[in-house]
Design a protein around this motif. Sequence first.
Motif, PDB file in Angstrom:
ATOM      1  N   PHE A  87      28.437 -14.116  70.993  1.00 46.41           N
ATOM      2  CA  PHE A  87      29.890 -12.923  70.710  1.00 46.41           C
ATOM      3  C   PHE A  87      31.120 -13.363  71.468  1.00 46.41           C
ATOM      4  CE2 PHE A  87      26.034 -11.856  69.345  1.00 46.41           C
ATOM      5  CZ  PHE A  87      26.025 -11.233  67.593  1.00 46.41           C
ATOM      6  N   GLU A  88      32.557 -13.609  70.745  1.00 45.37           N
ATOM      7  CA  GLU A  88      33.687 -13.577  71.598  1.00 45.37           C
ATOM      8  C   GLU A  88      34.672 -12.709  71.240  1.00 45.37           C
ATOM      9  OE1 GLU A  88      36.499 -17.252  71.648  1.00 45.37           O
ATOM     10  OE2 GLU A  88      34.952 -16.990  72.955  1.00 45.37           O
ATOM     11  N   TYR A  89      35.355 -11.277  71.172  1.00 45.52           N
ATOM     12  CA  TYR A  89      35.908 -10.864  71.243  1.00 45.52           C
ATOM     13  C   TYR A  89      36.955 -10.711  71.881  1.00 45.52           C
ATOM     14  CZ  TYR A  89      31.424  -8.613  68.752  1.00 45.52           C
ATOM     15  OH  TYR A  89      30.428  -8.158  68.800  1.00 45.52           O
ATOM     16  N   ARG A  90      37.950 -10.780  71.137  1.00 38.87           N
ATOM     17  CA  ARG A  90      39.385 -10.438  71.829  1.00 38.87           C
ATOM     18  C   ARG A  90      39.724  -8.339  71.808  1.00 38.87           C
ATOM     19  NH1 ARG A  90      43.137 -12.238  68.391  1.00 38.87           N
ATOM     20  NH2 ARG A  90      45.001 -11.285  69.072  1.00 38.87           N
ATOM     21  N   VAL A  91      40.147  -8.447  73.144  1.00 39.07           N
ATOM     22  CA  VAL A  91      40.342  -6.686  73.286  1.00 39.07           C
ATOM     23  C   VAL A  91      41.507  -6.218  73.581  1.00 39.07           C
ATOM     24  CG1 VAL A  91      38.706  -4.994  74.079  1.00 39.07           C
ATOM     25  CG2 VAL A  91      37.374  -7.132  73.023  1.00 39.07           C
ATOM     26  N   LEU A  92      42.233  -5.559  73.714  1.00 42.24           N
ATOM     27  CA  LEU A  92      42.950  -4.868  73.900  1.00 42.24           C
ATOM     28  C   LEU A  92      42.925  -3.408  74.556  1.00 42.24           C
ATOM     29  CD1 LEU A  92      46.262  -4.883  74.252  1.00 42.24           C
ATOM     30  CD2 LEU A  92      46.006  -2.904  72.496  1.00 42.24           C
ATOM     31  N   ILE A  93      42.223  -3.771  76.151  1.00 45.55           N
ATOM     32  CA  ILE A  93      41.896  -2.841  76.752  1.00 45.55           C
ATOM     33  C   ILE A  93      43.728  -1.653  76.737  1.00 45.55           C
ATOM     34  CG2 ILE A  93      41.413  -2.555  79.301  1.00 45.55           C
ATOM     35  CD1 ILE A  93      39.153  -4.363  78.076  1.00 45.55           C
ATOM     36  N   GLU A  94      43.183  -0.392  77.050  1.00 39.93           N
ATOM     37  CA  GLU A  94      43.786   0.365  77.227  1.00 39.93           C
ATOM     38  C   GLU A  94      43.729   1.733  77.783  1.00 39.93           C
ATOM     39  OE1 GLU A  94      42.893   2.128  72.990  1.00 39.93           O
ATOM     40  OE2 GLU A  94      43.995   0.585  71.783  1.00 39.93           O
TER      41      GLU A  94
END
Length: 118
Positions: A87-94
Amino acid sequence: MLSDPWNRPELNDLRSILESIGKSDEDHNRNSERLELSVPAEMTTLRGNTISAMTREISRTGIGLLHKGMISPGEVTVRMASDTREFEYRVLIEWCRPCDDGMYLSGGRFLSQKTTTF
C-alpha cells in the motif's frame, strides 16, 4: 532501547514505545472512526529522505505514525505492506510532536492511495 540517536529504530523499539504511550481518553473531536493499526511503515519526504515508522492508527481520512526524528508538516509518501499487497499513500502530515526516547508522533490526512499487488 535506542543507544545511538541516529540509528534507525528497530520494530521492537517502536512497538515498545507505542505500548508505553497507551490510549488517550480525551475526545479529539474526530469525524472518522479510528482503528488501532500497529504495522511497520516507511515515509518518504518530498526531498527523498526515507524514515522508518510504525503506524499507530488509521481511518478512512488519515493515519497516525510513530517515528524517529521530527517531520515538518507537508506531503510525504507512506508505504505499508501485507503478505500479498503493498500500500502506498500520499499523506499531508499536519502535526508532529516529541514523545519517549527521541521518537515522534505525527498525524496526517490522506491525499490519495495507490495499491500494488505483489
